[in-house]
Design a protein around this motif. Structure first.
Motif, PDB file in Angstrom:
ATOM      1  N   ALA A  35       0.831  -1.205   0.000  1.00 54.37           N
ATOM      2  CA  ALA A  35       0.000   0.000   0.000  1.00 54.37           C
ATOM      3  C   ALA A  35       0.864   1.253   0.000  1.00 54.37           C
ATOM      4  CB  ALA A  35      -0.935  -0.007   1.206  1.00 54.37           C
ATOM      5  N   ALA A  36       1.974   1.198   0.721  1.00 56.98           N
ATOM      6  CA  ALA A  36       2.883   2.348   0.765  1.00 56.98           C
ATOM      7  C   ALA A  36       3.468   2.654  -0.599  1.00 56.98           C
ATOM      8  CB  ALA A  36       4.003   2.093   1.772  1.00 56.98           C
ATOM      9  N   GLU A  37       3.482   1.645  -1.473  1.00 57.65           N
ATOM     10  CA  GLU A  37       3.984   1.842  -2.835  1.00 57.65           C
ATOM     11  C   GLU A  37       2.851   2.069  -3.823  1.00 57.65           C
ATOM     12  OE1 GLU A  37       6.914   2.289  -4.009  1.00 57.65           O
ATOM     13  OE2 GLU A  37       7.964   2.024  -2.107  1.00 57.65           O
ATOM     14  N   GLY A  38       1.666   2.383  -3.296  1.00 59.29           N
ATOM     15  CA  GLY A  38       0.579   2.806  -4.169  1.00 59.29           C
ATOM     16  C   GLY A  38      -0.449   1.764  -4.540  1.00 59.29           C
ATOM     17  N   ALA A  39      -0.280   0.521  -4.080  1.00 58.29           N
ATOM     18  CA  ALA A  39      -1.216  -0.541  -4.458  1.00 58.29           C
ATOM     19  C   ALA A  39      -2.524  -0.440  -3.693  1.00 58.29           C
ATOM     20  CB  ALA A  39      -0.584  -1.907  -4.205  1.00 58.29           C
ATOM     21  N   HIS A  40      -3.588  -0.923  -4.300  1.00 58.64           N
ATOM     22  CA  HIS A  40      -4.828  -1.198  -3.569  1.00 58.64           C
ATOM     23  C   HIS A  40      -4.731  -2.653  -3.139  1.00 58.64           C
ATOM     24  CE1 HIS A  40      -9.508  -0.986  -3.283  1.00 58.64           C
ATOM     25  NE2 HIS A  40      -8.961  -1.616  -2.257  1.00 58.64           N
ATOM     26  N   VAL A  41      -4.557  -2.858  -1.847  1.00 61.26           N
ATOM     27  CA  VAL A  41      -4.322  -4.195  -1.308  1.00 61.26           C
ATOM     28  C   VAL A  41      -5.604  -4.752  -0.707  1.00 61.26           C
ATOM     29  CG1 VAL A  41      -2.967  -5.573   0.307  1.00 61.26           C
ATOM     30  CG2 VAL A  41      -1.944  -3.558  -0.783  1.00 61.26           C
ATOM     31  N   VAL A  42      -5.969  -5.944  -1.131  1.00 63.44           N
ATOM     32  CA  VAL A  42      -7.050  -6.682  -0.474  1.00 63.44           C
ATOM     33  C   VAL A  42      -6.374  -7.616   0.517  1.00 63.44           C
ATOM     34  CG1 VAL A  42      -9.017  -8.218  -0.763  1.00 63.44           C
ATOM     35  CG2 VAL A  42      -8.506  -6.498  -2.514  1.00 63.44           C
ATOM     36  N   ALA A  43      -6.455  -7.257   1.792  1.00 61.30           N
ATOM     37  CA  ALA A  43      -5.799  -8.001   2.862  1.00 61.30           C
ATOM     38  C   ALA A  43      -6.783  -9.010   3.444  1.00 61.30           C
ATOM     39  CB  ALA A  43      -5.321  -7.039   3.950  1.00 61.30           C
ATOM     40  N   THR A  44      -6.456 -10.287   3.335  1.00 68.27           N
ATOM     41  CA  THR A  44      -7.402 -11.316   3.743  1.00 68.27           C
ATOM     42  C   THR A  44      -6.857 -12.189   4.864  1.00 68.27           C
ATOM     43  OG1 THR A  44      -6.610 -13.001   2.163  1.00 68.27           O
ATOM     44  CG2 THR A  44      -8.272 -11.419   1.371  1.00 68.27           C
ATOM     45  N   ASP A  45      -7.787 -12.720   5.633  1.00 68.83           N
ATOM     46  CA  ASP A  45      -7.499 -13.712   6.655  1.00 68.83           C
ATOM     47  C   ASP A  45      -8.824 -14.382   6.971  1.00 68.83           C
ATOM     48  OD1 ASP A  45      -6.196 -15.103   8.939  1.00 68.83           O
ATOM     49  OD2 ASP A  45      -4.667 -13.554   8.664  1.00 68.83           O
ATOM     50  N   ARG A  46      -8.801 -15.409   7.841  1.00 65.59           N
ATOM     51  CA  ARG A  46     -10.050 -16.091   8.168  1.00 65.59           C
ATOM     52  C   ARG A  46     -11.074 -15.118   8.750  1.00 65.59           C
ATOM     53  NH1 ARG A  46      -8.017 -22.017  10.460  1.00 65.59           N
ATOM     54  NH2 ARG A  46      -7.997 -23.016   8.398  1.00 65.59           N
ATOM     55  N   ALA A  47     -10.603 -14.176   9.545  1.00 63.59           N
ATOM     56  CA  ALA A  47     -11.425 -13.049   9.971  1.00 63.59           C
ATOM     57  C   ALA A  47     -10.837 -11.818   9.310  1.00 63.59           C
ATOM     58  CB  ALA A  47     -11.403 -12.901  11.487  1.00 63.59           C
ATOM     59  N   ALA A  48     -11.696 -10.957   8.787  1.00 66.40           N
ATOM     60  CA  ALA A  48     -11.204  -9.795   8.052  1.00 66.40           C
ATOM     61  C   ALA A  48     -10.239  -8.994   8.909  1.00 66.40           C
ATOM     62  CB  ALA A  48     -12.366  -8.918   7.620  1.00 66.40           C
ATOM     63  N   PRO A  49      -9.028  -8.732   8.426  1.00 74.79           N
ATOM     64  CA  PRO A  49      -8.059  -7.943   9.190  1.00 74.79           C
ATOM     65  C   PRO A  49      -8.610  -6.563   9.520  1.00 74.79           C
ATOM     66  CG  PRO A  49      -6.999  -9.020   7.334  1.00 74.79           C
ATOM     67  CD  PRO A  49      -8.484  -9.191   7.144  1.00 74.79           C
ATOM     68  N   GLY A  50      -8.388  -6.125  10.749  1.00 75.08           N
ATOM     69  CA  GLY A  50      -8.829  -4.796  11.150  1.00 75.08           C
ATOM     70  C   GLY A  50      -7.695  -3.798  11.089  1.00 75.08           C
ATOM     71  N   ASP A  51      -7.986  -2.590  11.510  1.00 72.62           N
ATOM     72  CA  ASP A  51      -6.991  -1.518  11.577  1.00 72.62           C
ATOM     73  C   ASP A  51      -6.300  -1.284  10.240  1.00 72.62           C
ATOM     74  OD1 ASP A  51      -7.467  -1.230  14.320  1.00 72.62           O
ATOM     75  OD2 ASP A  51      -6.066  -2.838  14.785  1.00 72.62           O
ATOM     76  N   ALA A  52      -7.058  -1.405   9.149  1.00 72.48           N
ATOM     77  CA  ALA A  52      -6.469  -1.141   7.839  1.00 72.48           C
ATOM     78  C   ALA A  52      -6.135   0.345   7.716  1.00 72.48           C
ATOM     79  CB  ALA A  52      -7.444  -1.553   6.732  1.00 72.48           C
ATOM     80  N   PRO A  53      -4.950   0.659   7.208  1.00 73.31           N
ATOM     81  CA  PRO A  53      -4.586   2.073   7.069  1.00 73.31           C
ATOM     82  C   PRO A  53      -5.439   2.759   6.018  1.00 73.31           C
ATOM     83  CG  PRO A  53      -2.983   0.678   5.964  1.00 73.31           C
ATOM     84  CD  PRO A  53      -3.899  -0.242   6.718  1.00 73.31           C
ATOM     85  N   GLY A  54      -5.557   4.070   6.103  1.00 71.00           N
ATOM     86  CA  GLY A  54      -6.272   4.816   5.091  1.00 71.00           C
ATOM     87  C   GLY A  54      -5.425   4.966   3.842  1.00 71.00           C
ATOM     88  N   VAL A  55      -5.839   5.858   2.973  1.00 76.37           N
ATOM     89  CA  VAL A  55      -5.105   6.074   1.729  1.00 76.37           C
ATOM     90  C   VAL A  55      -3.728   6.647   2.070  1.00 76.37           C
ATOM     91  CG1 VAL A  55      -5.074   7.318  -0.455  1.00 76.37           C
ATOM     92  CG2 VAL A  55      -7.232   6.435   0.449  1.00 76.37           C
ATOM     93  N   THR A  56      -2.682   6.061   1.488  1.00 75.30           N
ATOM     94  CA  THR A  56      -1.325   6.525   1.748  1.00 75.30           C
ATOM     95  C   THR A  56      -1.012   7.734   0.874  1.00 75.30           C
ATOM     96  OG1 THR A  56      -0.228   5.219   0.021  1.00 75.30           O
ATOM     97  CG2 THR A  56      -0.689   4.121   2.126  1.00 75.30           C
ATOM     98  N   GLU A  57       0.141   8.334   1.138  1.00 69.29           N
ATOM     99  CA  GLU A  57       0.546   9.510   0.357  1.00 69.29           C
ATOM    100  C   GLU A  57       0.758   9.155  -1.103  1.00 69.29           C
ATOM    101  OE1 GLU A  57       5.340   9.336   1.307  1.00 69.29           O
ATOM    102  OE2 GLU A  57       4.100  10.873   2.234  1.00 69.29           O
ATOM    103  N   ASN A  58       0.960   7.870  -1.389  1.00 74.37           N
ATOM    104  CA  ASN A  58       1.127   7.427  -2.780  1.00 74.37           C
ATOM    105  C   ASN A  58      -0.167   6.917  -3.391  1.00 74.37           C
ATOM    106  OD1 ASN A  58       3.878   7.986  -3.124  1.00 74.37           O
ATOM    107  ND2 ASN A  58       4.456   6.118  -2.049  1.00 74.37           N
TER     108      ASN A  58
END
Length: 263
Positions: A35-58
């Motif tokens: 994400a820090a390098e500009g990607a839209h990341v779909v972060a997955t786990d058995r339970a949806a990962p929390g505390d996802a960062p907002g839009v980065t400067e990139n």
């Protein structure tokens, strides 16, 4: 900067990445790094990962989503949702993994089955779901996070080591088959890394020092660089192999273990 990365543009700007096992440890670090390098990341786990960062400067962002890599329908549904709602996938990073330690001759059937279900079959499920989309577009990268235990025998880690070895070879074989379509498949093999999985093996405050020093009684070398890896050390290697900087690298296994396997 390399001539194939436009000046001022993040390496993964406009690209979509799927990361498994992203709730903590290496998976979370990979999601953050992409994400820090500009990607839209779909972060997955058995339970949806929390505390996802907002839009980065990139311009990158992280979307958490529940997905069970052991469940083919869960994986297929997630990949279809990404392609339909977000856009074409560019990168898959397989991080999801479990460790069930114990002597090889004493392992229970369920521990063996569970280990392979996540560490090996999970990689198969995600790669099978994502690969057709990448090959149809003639581009993309798959990175599987394995383990240095896949290449060096470890006492008490037979199921884990075997499952990671299988996942690594599957990824390399897939890379051979997809190379003609311009899709690259590589493996990152960490050594001891400061994650919840590693800390679960520690019994007291001296455990990190013992890991670094090694243990001759279990035929385990220490770590020549005299430090335990941080998750971001592994994430940096993953990001490199997924990037255009590694555009001529495929079917490789990069050990990131501070020299512990003496390779």
């Amino acid at each position: 900067m390399p001539d194939h990365i436009p000046d001022g543009r993040a390496e993964f700007a406009g690209r979509i990445a799927l990361v498994t096992g992203a709730a903590q440890g290496i998976g979370a670090a990979v999601a953050t790094a992409l994400a820090a390098e500009g990607a839209h990341v779909v972060a997955t786990d058995r339970a949806a990962p929390g505390d996802a960062p907002g839009v980065t400067e990139n311009g990158g962002t992280v979307t958490g989503r529940a997905m069970d890599v052991t469940d083919r329908s869960s994986v297929d549904t997630t990949v279809d949702w990404i392609e339909r709602e977000l856009g074409p996938l560019d990168v898959l990073v397989n991080v999801a993994g479990i460790l069930r330690p114990g002597p090889a001759a004493e392992l229970g059937d369920q521990d063996w089955a569970d280990t392979f279900a996540v560490n090996t079959t999970g990689v198969f499920h995600t790669c099978r779901a994502v690969a057709p989309h990448l090959t149809a577009r003639g581009a993309g990268a798959i990175v599987t996070v394995g383990s240095n235990a896949a290449g060096v025998p470890r006492s008490g880690m037979a199921a884990y080591a075997a499952s990671k070895a299988a996942a690594a070879m599957f990824t390399k074989c897939l890379g051979l088959e997809l190379a003609g379509s311009g899709v690259r498949c590589n493996v990152v093999a960490p050594g001891s890394t400061d994650t919840p999985m590693q800390r679960a093996l520690w019994t007291d405050d001296t455990a990190p020092a013992r890991v670094i020093a090694g243990d001759l009684d279990t035929y385990r070398t220490g770590i020549p660089l005299r430090r335990i890896a941080e998750p971001r050390d592994i994430a940096d290697a993953v990001v490199f192999l997924a990037s255009d900087r590694a555009r001529h690298i495929t079917m490789q296994e990069l050990y990131v273990d501070g020299g512990a396997t003496l390779r």
